[in-house]
Enzyme design. Sequence first.
Site, short mmCIF file in Angstrom:
data_model
loop_
_atom_site.label_atom_id
_atom_site.label_comp_id
_atom_site.label_asym_id
_atom_site.label_seq_id
_atom_site.Cartn_x
_atom_site.Cartn_y
_atom_site.Cartn_z
N ASP A 72 0.87 -1.19 0.00
CA ASP A 72 0.00 0.00 0.00
C ASP A 72 0.90 1.23 0.00
O ASP A 72 1.85 1.29 0.77
CB ASP A 72 -0.93 0.00 1.24
CG ASP A 72 -2.18 0.83 1.01
OD1 ASP A 72 -2.05 2.00 0.57
OD2 ASP A 72 -3.29 0.32 1.25
N LYS A 104 0.08 3.69 5.53
CA LYS A 104 -0.82 2.59 5.91
C LYS A 104 -0.06 1.30 6.22
O LYS A 104 -0.50 0.53 7.08
CB LYS A 104 -1.83 2.34 4.79
CG LYS A 104 -2.95 3.38 4.75
CD LYS A 104 -4.03 2.97 3.76
CE LYS A 104 -5.15 4.01 3.78
NZ LYS A 104 -6.17 3.70 2.75
N ARG A 144 -14.30 2.74 7.91
CA ARG A 144 -14.32 1.30 7.58
C ARG A 144 -12.97 0.60 7.72
O ARG A 144 -12.92 -0.61 7.86
CB ARG A 144 -14.82 1.10 6.15
CG ARG A 144 -13.92 1.72 5.10
CD ARG A 144 -14.62 1.94 3.77
NE ARG A 144 -13.70 2.58 2.82
CZ ARG A 144 -13.35 3.87 2.86
NH1 ARG A 144 -13.84 4.67 3.79
NH2 ARG A 144 -12.51 4.37 2.00
N CYS A 190 -15.36 3.45 -4.68
CA CYS A 190 -15.92 3.75 -3.36
C CYS A 190 -15.66 5.20 -3.01
O CYS A 190 -16.44 5.84 -2.31
CB CYS A 190 -15.30 2.85 -2.30
SG CYS A 190 -15.74 1.13 -2.52
N ASP A 230 -8.35 -1.26 -5.29
CA ASP A 230 -9.50 -0.41 -5.57
C ASP A 230 -9.57 0.04 -7.03
O ASP A 230 -10.25 1.00 -7.34
CB ASP A 230 -9.47 0.81 -4.64
CG ASP A 230 -8.17 1.58 -4.79
OD1 ASP A 230 -7.36 1.22 -5.66
OD2 ASP A 230 -7.97 2.56 -4.04
N ASN A 231 -8.83 -0.62 -7.93
CA ASN A 231 -8.89 -0.17 -9.31
C ASN A 231 -8.71 -1.35 -10.27
O ASN A 231 -8.11 -2.36 -9.92
CB ASN A 231 -7.83 0.91 -9.57
CG ASN A 231 -6.43 0.34 -9.44
OD1 ASN A 231 -5.88 -0.19 -10.41
ND2 ASN A 231 -5.85 0.42 -8.25
N ASN A 288 -10.82 7.41 5.93
CA ASN A 288 -10.65 5.95 5.89
C ASN A 288 -11.27 5.28 7.11
O ASN A 288 -11.62 4.10 7.08
CB ASN A 288 -9.16 5.57 5.89
CG ASN A 288 -8.38 6.10 4.70
OD1 ASN A 288 -7.20 6.39 4.83
ND2 ASN A 288 -9.01 6.25 3.55
#
Lengths: 91, 394
Positions: free
Chosen positions: B182, B206, B193, B308, B250-251, B190
């Site tokens: 990451d 992260k 969640r 998202c 996420d992509n 963030n």
Amino acid sequence: MSVTVKIPTQLRNVTAGDAETTVDEATTVGEVLDGLYDRYDGLRDRIAEDGDLRRFVNVYVGGEDIRFLDGLDTSVEDGDEVTILPAVAGG
Amino acid sequence: MASGAELIRRAKEQITEVDPREVHDLLPDRNGTVVVDVREQQEFEQSHVPGAKHVPRGHLESRIEGKAGDKSARLILYCASGNRSALAARTLQEELGYEKVESMTGGITLWKDRGYEVEVPRSLTAEQRERYSRHLLVPEIGFDGQMKLLDAKVLLLGAGGLGSPTALYLAAAGVGTMGIVDDDVVDLSNLQRQVIHTNERIGMPKVDSAEQGIHDINPGVEVVKYQTRLDASNILEIIEGYDVIVDGVDNFPTRYLLNDASVRLKIPVVSASILGFDGQLSVFAPYEGPCYRCLYPTPPPAELAPSCGANGVLGALPGIMGVLQAIEVVKLVTGSGEPLIGRLLLYEALGTTFTNLKLRRDPDCPICSRDPGEISDEEMGVFPDYEAFCAAAG
């Protein structure tokens, strides 16, 4: 006869928020989708292209991918559940 | 009434004793002879005669048949010094009808004095036995499964919504090595969640925050941090050597890249994606089931690929999907149950419905219909209109 259709989050902005709907009097998946296109403006462009499904959208009947059945000619029966599923990348 | 010493002396008269040298000479195949260690669990765990079976004397009558069922086979018992095994041998001979049972003179003490090798079995420390006690009680995991978890190397792509719960539960489960990829830092938005991060760690990379979260719950986990974005130049190097990959990216470009690289290296991917109130989950096991491209040959164009970040997501949704991913990882690592290969699970939170869809390998799949060696560096992660996609996605 009536078929239940499940609509994913990405498409609900063109289905007035409907997450599930029913289509009557359809005998194939193509006819089910036509029924939806009549009802929801803009849905066709989101999932179909040149008369076929876009490559990133899968449709399942009774849990089976129609690409491995008869595509849009796959027959549907009363009580069948049709799931429309575009690819999602969110994490 | 006889004394204990008298009892042992009499037992030794009734049974046959065998010298450690003779037992040693039977190694390695022993010609069907079964060697049984009758000491207590802790003694056995410290070291034992190579290949010996273990039946503590206290459980002799109830367990011996499970370990040495053939009563006509030669059976050699031993303990620490030869006394307990003499008594056990007499029991097997006189009361259970074993025909050729012997006791090794001097036990493992003499065996070691002679310089013969011993086997030191892998074992859990007292702390690990306590920590993983609820796993040890589940037959599908048990000692062997826990050992596999401790040996496992799992790579998490993303320490975000999905990666947070997955990382916490896999750390708690005792996965030995966890890699985390990451390049982001913890942001206030963030925390709705991404439960591995905390208020205090806003602004921290992260990977560092996730490492802290992992060590807070299980300091025994080795964390390997990759503070970078996966791309075609680094993906093979990063994922090679991992047993399972957890995809929570996420992509789309990264998902396709990951698919192609994992097929090439034959590493299973536990994949989940989330949007709004809907989650999808599947396990892509290269050449065993379909790959991601069999399911979706191409991604949606950027304008039809909501994220998202742009569209929002229910905070608890990645919780349930990420924990489902953690469970699939545990199943793959321990070999238990039926992993979600060739199936796609849909969770729709608003209606609380779970739907199972069947996935099939596409015989014309551009990637997994070919041998791993045929997948070139240049085509990895590339799909039609790739350039336009990435330009539009910015």
